[in-house]
Write an enzyme that holds these catalytic residues in place. Structure first.
Site, short mmCIF file in Angstrom:
data_model
loop_
_atom_site.label_atom_id
_atom_site.label_comp_id
_atom_site.label_asym_id
_atom_site.label_seq_id
_atom_site.Cartn_x
_atom_site.Cartn_y
_atom_site.Cartn_z
N HIS A 1 0.84 -1.20 0.00
CA HIS A 1 0.00 0.00 0.00
C HIS A 1 0.87 1.26 0.00
O HIS A 1 0.49 2.28 -0.57
CB HIS A 1 -0.91 0.03 1.23
N ASP B 1 -4.91 -5.73 -7.82
CA ASP B 1 -5.13 -5.11 -6.52
C ASP B 1 -5.37 -3.62 -6.81
O ASP B 1 -5.23 -3.16 -7.95
CB ASP B 1 -3.92 -5.32 -5.62
#
Length: 610
Positions: free
Chosen positions: A257, A330
């Site tokens: 992330h 993702d």
């Protein structure tokens, strides 16, 4: 934080005749098919005909799965309208579908999509209606991250299960299958047809900051078996499961992330360690596989993340492993995929690598137009887009979205958070709690000898849709089991004053339960537990996230691993402490010694009982 308010947007009205007709009018080539659609040759012919009639813009839209703020497709709160205008340039989900013809929408608690089950059903129906009433309108594939444990977007009163590492500690394929079956039924009843679960990563790195307890464990064979079982459960309920994060995110100390991880496994080690769960998912008929935003030089030495790697996604996943289902990225807003290329190049390169669905780009307009221009310039062929659109439409057909795109409030009432489902979650949780230390047979804790219990410890933000805080949930559960329990939150980094307050409170108790959360050698949590033990009161530590805490707590006479701080796991731990059930969980990961990480303190499969 998840909004647990129960206010509904009103009952879901039965769709009008016009809307029902639109559901088939948008896919006229499918209208003559039978009551259900399988991916056989006749239906494929109709799907090919459908794709042939789509405009290029409609094809591009089908590839995107996008976030949108609001509890309603047409009438969100003003704050959500403002957020949509700022981030997407539209006011509502209905406008998002109309402008970009997106093929999918992802729900988040923080986007206010998942207040409660009836509202979620309303939102899903509103999105489907908005899309199906457009010219050549198609049903939308609505998705979410409902892994259970520490990652869940739909909370109470829906049924919440233990997370993957807890299920790994239980070791039961039957329980994993039941979890998928029940969770899938509930998601489907709310109009969610694609779940980004199970996690197929093999967590072999205790320092992994992003996977950890989201993984079933460190043994690839055990992880593979549980992945396959959960896939069977979800897909048997009519919800697409998603194995993630290919080619494997279990051995990294960087969070994709916020950074760009590198996996240093050799090709041989990858085959042995990372590949088995994905092979098992494919053998189980997995509907979708999610990519990882990380670099694996042994599989592709270009420096590209796997999400953008043709050698990995086409060469290995498609050709070597024989997977022909949907590949979804993702989130494209994560740093791991944005480090090397701009947000305009990422979606194009992902499609060239072999991706089908482009998830949650930070700038949808930029990404959408980039793909459109790549086709117009010849960098991408329209035939390449057709391949992905066909895979997406095949999945929508398999899930029954052309036949029955809408859900009902009655279906929500019959299915979501039923007494039987909640009881099943409790039973599964009871089989996961792992007893690691029990000196002098302190546990089960006697109510007669230790009637007054102080519950202290870390109170991290409660996972979406659970009650929290953990100390309060544990205290309430122990009180319900016959103890007089009080809660004192000491946090994840207790100060000297907080520790002193807890020590004072412990002297008025007969026993102490300490909830720990990722204890390190220099942690205030470790000092807290040591000073509590020094009072002479028996201390029971409950590791409410990673089981590795036990290595830092040599002074405690009893230690349990709960693998998460969700209500269902905390209540199960309380029942084990009280002796209502015997601990049955076995470690799905090894715990190394704190003073010598090369030495294993507790191996995979370790666990005590009464």
């Amino acid at each position: 934080m998840h909004d647990t308010g129960t206010g509904s947007t009103g009952s879901t009205a039965q769709p009008s005749r016009r809307t029902v007709l639109a559901a088939t009018a948008g896919a006229a080539a499918l209208a003559t098919a039978g009551p259900a659609y399988s991916v056989g040759a006749p239906d494929d012919q109709r799907l090919h005909a459908l794709v042939a009639r789509m405009t290029l813009e409609e094809k591009v839209g089908q590839l995107f799965v996008m976030r949108v703020y609001g509890h309603s497709a047409t009438a969100p709160d003003q704050a959500d309208i403002d957020a949509n205008l700022k981030e997407i340039g539209v006011r509502t989900a209905a406008e998002l579908v109309a402008k970009y013809r997106v093929g999918g929408i992802i729900y988040f608690a923080w986007a206010h999509n998942t207040r409660e089950p009836h509202q979620i059903a309303d939102l899903s129906n509103g999105i489907q209606r908005a899309s199906l009433e457009l010219p050549r309108g198609l049903p939308v594939l609505i998705s979410t991250d409902q892994e259970h444990g520490i990652v869940a977007r739909v909370g109470r009163p829906a049924t919440l299960f233990p997370g993957a590492m807890a299920v790994g500690a239980g070791g039961s394929r039957s329980d994993a299958r039941s979890l998928g079956r029940i969770a899938g039924r509930e998601l489907r009843a709310m109009g969610i047809r694609q779940d980004y679960s199970p996690v197929a990563d093999v967590n072999v790195n205790p320092a992994n900051p992003v996977i950890g307890v989201r993984s079933f464990g460190a043994d690839p064979k055990a992880v593979a078996a549980l992945v396959a079982a959960e896939v069977a459960g979800y897909q048997g309920s009519g919800v697409a499961a998603t194995a993630k994060h290919f080619p494997g995110h279990g051995d990294t100390n960087v969070d994709s992330h916020t950074g760009f991880p590198t996996i240093t496994h050799s090709r041989e080690l990858w085959e042995k360690l990372d590949a088995p769960p994905f092979r098992a998912a494919i053998a189980a008929g997995i509907d979708s596989i999610m990519t990882a935003h990380l670099m694996v030089p042994a599989l592709d030495d270009s420096g590209d993340p796997a999400t953008l790697s043709r050698p990995i996604l086409t060469g290995i996943l498609r050709e070597r492993l024989g997977y022909d289902g949907v590949v979804v990225t993702d989130s494209l807003g994560m740093e791991g995929v944005r480090t090397k290329y701009g947000d305009d190049r990422v979606p194009v390169l992902a499609l060239k690598a072999g991706v089908d669905q482009l998830l949650n780009p930070p700038d949808l307009d930029l990404a959408w137009h980039a793909v459109l221009e790549a086709v117009r310039s010849g960098e991408l062929t329209e035939a390449r887009l057709d391949e992905s659109v066909l895979r997406i439409l095949r999945l929508k057909t398999k899930l029954g979205l052309f036949r029955a795109p809408y859900v009902s409030q009655e279906g929500v009432d019959r299915t979501v958070g039923t007494r039987a489902h909640l009881a099943a979650a409790d039973r599964i949780a009871e089989r996961t709690t792992t007893l690691l230390v029990n000196e002098g047979r302190l546990l089960p804790l006697s109510r007669r000898r230790y009637p007054r219990v102080l519950v202290v410890g870390a109170d991290p933000a409660s996972p979406s849709g659970t009650t929290g805080p953990p100390t309060g949930v544990l205290a309430a559960a122990l009180t319900g089991l016959g103890f007089t329990a009080t809660a004192l939150s000491t946090g994840t980094a207790p100060s000297a004053a907080t520790i002193a307050r807890a020590v004072t409170a412990a002297r008025d108790a007969d026993a102490v339960v300490a909830a720990t959360y990722n204890v390190t050698a220099g942690s205030g949590q470790k000092t807290l537990v040591e000073q509590l033990a020094a009072t002479g009161r028996p201390v029971v530590a409950v590791a409410i996230r990673n089981p590795y805490d036990v290595a830092q707590l040599p002074s405690v006479p009893a230690c349990l691993a709960a693998y998460s701080w969700t209500d269902v796991e905390l209540r199960a731990a309380a029942r084990v402490i009280a002796g209502r059930v015997a601990p049955r969980g076995k470690l799905p990961v090894p715990v190394q010694r704190a003073d010598d990480p090369e030495q294993v303190l507790y191996p995979i499969g370790y666990g005590l009982s009464y």
